[in-house]
Design a protein around this motif. Structure first.
Motif, PDB file in Angstrom:
ATOM      1  N   GLU A   8       1.385  -1.420   0.202  1.00 54.41           N
ATOM      2  CA  GLU A   8      -0.376  -0.408   0.073  1.00 54.41           C
ATOM      3  C   GLU A   8       0.268   1.410  -0.216  1.00 54.41           C
ATOM      4  OE1 GLU A   8       0.423  -1.808   3.794  1.00 54.41           O
ATOM      5  OE2 GLU A   8      -0.116  -2.462   2.588  1.00 54.41           O
ATOM      6  N   GLU A   9       2.092   0.887   0.246  1.00 60.97           N
ATOM      7  CA  GLU A   9       3.052   1.950  -0.157  1.00 60.97           C
ATOM      8  C   GLU A   9       3.771   2.920  -1.158  1.00 60.97           C
ATOM      9  OE1 GLU A   9       5.884   2.987   3.102  1.00 60.97           O
ATOM     10  OE2 GLU A   9       4.650   1.368   4.944  1.00 60.97           O
ATOM     11  N   PHE A  10       2.821   1.924  -1.913  1.00 61.87           N
ATOM     12  CA  PHE A  10       3.441   1.746  -4.102  1.00 61.87           C
ATOM     13  C   PHE A  10       2.616   3.538  -4.619  1.00 61.87           C
ATOM     14  CE2 PHE A  10       5.854  -1.435  -2.761  1.00 61.87           C
ATOM     15  CZ  PHE A  10       7.655  -1.011  -3.098  1.00 61.87           C
ATOM     16  N   ILE A  11       2.665   3.829  -5.146  1.00 55.89           N
ATOM     17  CA  ILE A  11       2.127   4.757  -5.747  1.00 55.89           C
ATOM     18  C   ILE A  11       2.187   4.005  -7.557  1.00 55.89           C
ATOM     19  CG2 ILE A  11       2.068   7.059  -7.609  1.00 55.89           C
ATOM     20  CD1 ILE A  11       3.894   7.706  -5.778  1.00 55.89           C
ATOM     21  N   LYS A  12       0.977   3.397  -7.905  1.00 49.84           N
ATOM     22  CA  LYS A  12       0.351   2.800  -8.371  1.00 49.84           C
ATOM     23  C   LYS A  12       0.505   3.307 -10.043  1.00 49.84           C
ATOM     24  CE  LYS A  12      -1.482  -0.770  -5.560  1.00 49.84           C
ATOM     25  NZ  LYS A  12      -0.431  -0.184  -4.673  1.00 49.84           N
ATOM     26  N   ASN A  13      -0.042   2.195 -11.042  1.00 47.23           N
ATOM     27  CA  ASN A  13      -0.251   3.206 -12.579  1.00 47.23           C
ATOM     28  C   ASN A  13      -1.575   2.123 -13.160  1.00 47.23           C
ATOM     29  OD1 ASN A  13      -0.375   3.897 -15.003  1.00 47.23           O
ATOM     30  ND2 ASN A  13       1.718   4.822 -14.904  1.00 47.23           N
ATOM     31  N   PRO A  14      -2.487   2.141 -13.428  1.00 50.29           N
ATOM     32  CA  PRO A  14      -3.393   1.646 -13.779  1.00 50.29           C
ATOM     33  C   PRO A  14      -2.536   0.850 -15.634  1.00 50.29           C
ATOM     34  CG  PRO A  14      -4.320   3.988 -14.447  1.00 50.29           C
ATOM     35  CD  PRO A  14      -3.386   3.653 -12.808  1.00 50.29           C
ATOM     36  N   GLN A  15      -2.078   1.631 -16.085  1.00 51.70           N
ATOM     37  CA  GLN A  15      -1.334   0.951 -17.518  1.00 51.70           C
ATOM     38  C   GLN A  15      -0.603   0.431 -17.107  1.00 51.70           C
ATOM     39  OE1 GLN A  15      -3.350   2.678 -20.090  1.00 51.70           O
ATOM     40  NE2 GLN A  15      -3.991   3.072 -18.203  1.00 51.70           N
ATOM     41  N   ILE A  16       0.020  -0.082 -16.019  1.00 52.28           N
ATOM     42  CA  ILE A  16       0.896  -0.834 -16.144  1.00 52.28           C
ATOM     43  C   ILE A  16       1.024  -1.550 -14.747  1.00 52.28           C
ATOM     44  CG2 ILE A  16       3.578  -0.614 -15.889  1.00 52.28           C
ATOM     45  CD1 ILE A  16       4.078   2.324 -16.698  1.00 52.28           C
ATOM     46  N   PRO A  17       1.389  -3.185 -15.137  1.00 53.51           N
ATOM     47  CA  PRO A  17       0.835  -4.093 -14.249  1.00 53.51           C
ATOM     48  C   PRO A  17       1.961  -4.202 -12.377  1.00 53.51           C
ATOM     49  CG  PRO A  17       1.264  -4.545 -16.071  1.00 53.51           C
ATOM     50  CD  PRO A  17       1.387  -3.607 -15.952  1.00 53.51           C
ATOM     51  N   GLY A  18       2.245  -3.721 -11.819  1.00 49.51           N
ATOM     52  CA  GLY A  18       3.090  -4.075 -10.645  1.00 49.51           C
ATOM     53  C   GLY A  18       1.996  -2.975  -9.359  1.00 49.51           C
ATOM     54  N   PRO A  19       3.048  -2.508  -8.753  1.00 46.46           N
ATOM     55  CA  PRO A  19       4.437  -3.029  -8.728  1.00 46.46           C
ATOM     56  C   PRO A  19       4.388  -4.598  -7.815  1.00 46.46           C
ATOM     57  CG  PRO A  19       3.619  -2.691  -6.243  1.00 46.46           C
ATOM     58  CD  PRO A  19       2.345  -1.917  -7.294  1.00 46.46           C
ATOM     59  N   THR A  20       5.265  -5.480  -7.752  1.00 42.02           N
ATOM     60  CA  THR A  20       4.973  -6.663  -7.921  1.00 42.02           C
ATOM     61  C   THR A  20       5.211  -6.913  -6.436  1.00 42.02           C
ATOM     62  OG1 THR A  20       7.283  -6.747  -9.308  1.00 42.02           O
ATOM     63  CG2 THR A  20       7.514  -8.898  -7.690  1.00 42.02           C
ATOM     64  N   LYS A  21       4.155  -8.303  -5.936  1.00 40.47           N
ATOM     65  CA  LYS A  21       3.594  -7.858  -4.417  1.00 40.47           C
ATOM     66  C   LYS A  21       4.848  -8.237  -3.501  1.00 40.47           C
ATOM     67  CE  LYS A  21      -0.877  -7.804  -6.027  1.00 40.47           C
ATOM     68  NZ  LYS A  21      -0.673  -6.308  -6.478  1.00 40.47           N
ATOM     69  N   GLU A  22       4.505  -7.970  -2.304  1.00 40.10           N
ATOM     70  CA  GLU A  22       5.054  -7.531  -0.937  1.00 40.10           C
ATOM     71  C   GLU A  22       5.840  -8.877  -0.566  1.00 40.10           C
ATOM     72  OE1 GLU A  22       5.088  -6.666   3.578  1.00 40.10           O
ATOM     73  OE2 GLU A  22       3.091  -5.766   2.134  1.00 40.10           O
ATOM     74  N   GLU A  23       5.303 -10.351  -0.989  1.00 39.30           N
ATOM     75  CA  GLU A  23       5.697 -11.104  -0.478  1.00 39.30           C
ATOM     76  C   GLU A  23       6.701 -12.290  -2.023  1.00 39.30           C
ATOM     77  OE1 GLU A  23       2.404 -11.111   1.487  1.00 39.30           O
ATOM     78  OE2 GLU A  23       2.609 -10.687  -0.544  1.00 39.30           O
ATOM     79  N   ILE A  24       6.345 -11.569  -3.180  1.00 39.16           N
ATOM     80  CA  ILE A  24       7.414 -11.825  -3.792  1.00 39.16           C
ATOM     81  C   ILE A  24       9.006 -11.541  -3.924  1.00 39.16           C
ATOM     82  CG2 ILE A  24       7.749 -12.226  -6.506  1.00 39.16           C
ATOM     83  CD1 ILE A  24       5.569 -14.313  -5.199  1.00 39.16           C
ATOM     84  N   ARG A  25       8.470  -9.977  -3.416  1.00 37.21           N
ATOM     85  CA  ARG A  25       9.906  -8.972  -3.151  1.00 37.21           C
ATOM     86  C   ARG A  25      10.456  -9.322  -2.418  1.00 37.21           C
ATOM     87  NH1 ARG A  25       7.596  -4.389  -1.356  1.00 37.21           N
ATOM     88  NH2 ARG A  25       5.035  -4.795  -2.057  1.00 37.21           N
TER      89      ARG A  25
END
Length: 190
Positions: A8-25
């Motif tokens: 929830e601390e990431f800025i998202k962009n509906p045009q681009i997938p991501g960010p990579t989910k926390e557990e994967i990071r």
């Protein structure tokens, strides 16, 4: 080691997938074994989820994406977390810029545009001895191609399939909601 930034601390962009989910990071940081002395090349950085994590831990990160909107979102995420001075953003196809980078300790490939073979071979040439390659994928074909190239390069390959589900709590109970399964392929250069 720094903790991984919550989703929830990431800025998202509906045009681009991501960010990579926390557990994967979390898993990628473990598999990369990144340290404060390392230089990282992050090919296909997308919205910058992994770029932020590498920037918190490495000496320098080169975040590469051919999509200017992706790089713009990555930059916003780096600014939000006060890490922009640790990252060089490069708008290009990864195949075009790996030669121009200094040798690096970690090659992270989050997107290849169908050029995985070239990216891994070119990245391997620039990878320092003892360095690691990490590939994340939502497609089935990407890990198969990555494994073949890494084995052809003489690397010992590790493959991890990850399926994450998160609980959605309602009045009646908790429903587990599945996220996209991810495959993480990693290897070390000897």
């Amino acid at each position: 080691m720094d903790t991984v930034t919550p989703d929830e601390e990431f800025i998202k962009n509906p045009q681009i997938p991501g960010p990579t989910k926390e557990e994967i990071r979390c898993l990628v940081m473990c598999k990369s074994q990144v340290s404060s002395d390392d230089i990282v090349a992050d090919v296909g950085c997308g919205t910058g989820g992994l770029t932020v994590e590498f920037a918190k831990r490495a000496k320098k990160v080169y975040a590469i994406d051919k999509n200017p909107e992706a790089l713009n979102t990555t930059f916003k995420n780096l600014q939000k977390h006060e890490l922009e001075d640790r990252v060089d953003l490069i708008e290009a196809d990864g195949t075009e810029v790996l030669d121009s980078l200094p040798p690096f300790n970690v090659l992270m490939v989050g997107g290849s545009g169908g050029k995985m073979d070239f990216i891994l071979k070119k990245g391997y040439e620039k990878l320092k001895s003892g360095g690691r390659i990490v590939v994340t994928s939502i497609l089935l074909e990407t890990p198969l191609e990555s494994i073949k190239v890494m084995k052809d390069l003489g690397m010992e390959v590790e493959v991890v399939g990850v399926s994450i589900s998160k609980g959605r709590i309602s009045e009646r109970g908790t429903m587990m909601v599945a996220k996209n399964p991810i495959t993480i392929v990693s290897a070390k250069k000897f």
